[in-house]
Design an enzyme around this catalytic site. Structure first.
Site, PDB file in Angstrom:
ATOM      1  CB  CYS A   1      -0.924  -0.015   1.222  1.00  0.00           C
ATOM      2  SG  CYS A   1      -1.972   1.449   1.316  1.00  0.00           S
TER       3      CYS A   1
ATOM      4  CB  CYS B   1      -0.679   2.637   3.996  1.00  0.00           C
ATOM      5  SG  CYS B   1      -2.131   1.896   3.258  1.00  0.00           S
ATOM      6  CG  ASP B   2       3.145   1.376   4.399  1.00  0.00           C
ATOM      7  OD1 ASP B   2       2.640   1.853   5.434  1.00  0.00           O
ATOM      8  OD2 ASP B   2       3.001   0.192   4.058  1.00  0.00           O
TER       9      ASP B   2
END
Ligand code: NAP
Length: 306
Positions: A133, A136-137
């Site tokens: 992701c 997200c990261d």
């Protein structure tokens, strides 16, 4: 046991659209989602192919608004993990971490999750440099080199997103041509931070505490090289979330659910919508159409059978 007209399993765009249409049909509707609603689309930074949003929109904004709209028409949302189902009776039973529920109809909209590469180091470094992701990261890799594995829409869209943070984005692809939509390819080819590593597969993800390099093998020459990166984002396709359905609903050889044009599965009263179905195009625009159709088909089924 609480009883519903429609139980929707999955809260991505397909499930949310099914909820909206079921709610507007005044059907008593429960939507089960194991995490936050929105599905894979919610973790997509930029969606620029959803009609009516010419400037593009973020996946989270789009799906939050879909959730709000379904709630407005009375859909009950419950965060719960579905552990088992019994879909063969006239009343369908759905067993979850939060209890058992009964429905006259069930709409399966469980989507798909990212496929794993299956190479050494992948499990070991998940959360320590290996990610599925970018939204997200990605921000953890400010001014650091990262790699994206894959050549489809997910890989290339997320590679473009990662150029906001990373110093360099290597796209490691097993062929020398991309599968992604042409307009997305053109953007990636024009992006100076992106470098393509063609005809290459990941043999191993290496590191100490965190990821330090990818061991790559050129599939044409057999040559091995170590590519130093701090993060690797894996986008090598999807696996449908249908493990809990074995023996309940017909699945194809890859685990996707075959459906009719009205989103009917082979079990009367059970419908499926979105990425979990056998289909050509897995995008938000097709998922919402499936969800709407499934809800209207469920309404018709209830009228004819109850
Ligand atoms: P995908 O289209 O199936 O592409 C998977 C990619 O990974 C392919 O390039 C494939 O290579 C490669 N691959 C598969 N197995 C591999 C392995 N073991 N090792 C190395 N490479 C491997 O998957 P996706 O990109 O996740 O997209 C899934 C669906 O969602 C598609 O229908 C896509 O159009 C849609 N989607 C759309 C958007 C958008 O429109 N904005 C964004 C994301 C996803 P080959 O090309 O050689 O097969």
């Amino acid at each position: 046991m609480a009883a519903y007209d429609v139980i929707i399993i999955g809260g991505g765009p397909a499930g949310l659209a099914a909820g909206l249409y079921a709610g507007r049909a005044k059907l008593k509707t429960l939507l089960l989602e194991q995490m936050l609603a929105g599905g894979q689309a919610a973790t997509t930074d930029l969606i620029e192919n959803y009609p009516g949003a010419p400037e593009g929109t973020t996946g989270s904004k789009l799906t939050e608004r879909m959730e709000e709209q379904a709630k407005k028409f009375g859909v009950e949302f419950l965060m719960a993990q579905v552990t088992d189902v019994d879909l063969h009776g006239r009343e369908k039973i759905v067993i979850t971490s939060e209890g058992r529920y009964q429905g006259k109809t069930v709409i399966i909209a469980t989507g798909a999750t990212h496929r794993k590469l299956g190479c050494p180091g992948e499990e070991e470094f998940t959360g320590r440099g290996v990610s599925y992701c970018a939204t997200c990261d990605g921000a953890f890799y400010e001014d650091l080199p990262v790699a994206v594995v894959g050549g489809g829409d997910s890989a290339i869209t997320e590679a473009l997103f990662l150029t906001k943070f990373a110093s360099r984005v290597y796209v490691v692809h097993r062929r020398d041509a991309l599968r992604a939509t042409k307009v997305v390819q053109d953007k990636a080819f024009a992006e100076p931070k992106i470098e393509f590593v063609w005809n290459s597969v990941v043999e191993e993800i290496k590191g100490g505490e965190m990821v330090e390099a990818l061991r790559l093998r050129n599939v044409k020459t057999g040559a091995l090289q170590d590519l130093p990166v701090k993060g690797v984002f894996i986008y090598v396709g999807l696996v449908p979330n249908t493990g809990f359905l074995k023996g309940q609903v017909q699945l194809d050889e890859r685990g996707y659910i075959p459906v009719t044009a009205n989103m009917e599965t082979n079990v009367p009263g059970v419908f499926a919508a979105g990425d979990v179905t056998v289909k050509l195009l897995r995008q938000v625009v097709t998922a919402v159409g499936d969800g709407a159709t499934a809800a209207v088909a469920a309404e018709k089924y209830i009228e004819e059978n109850f």
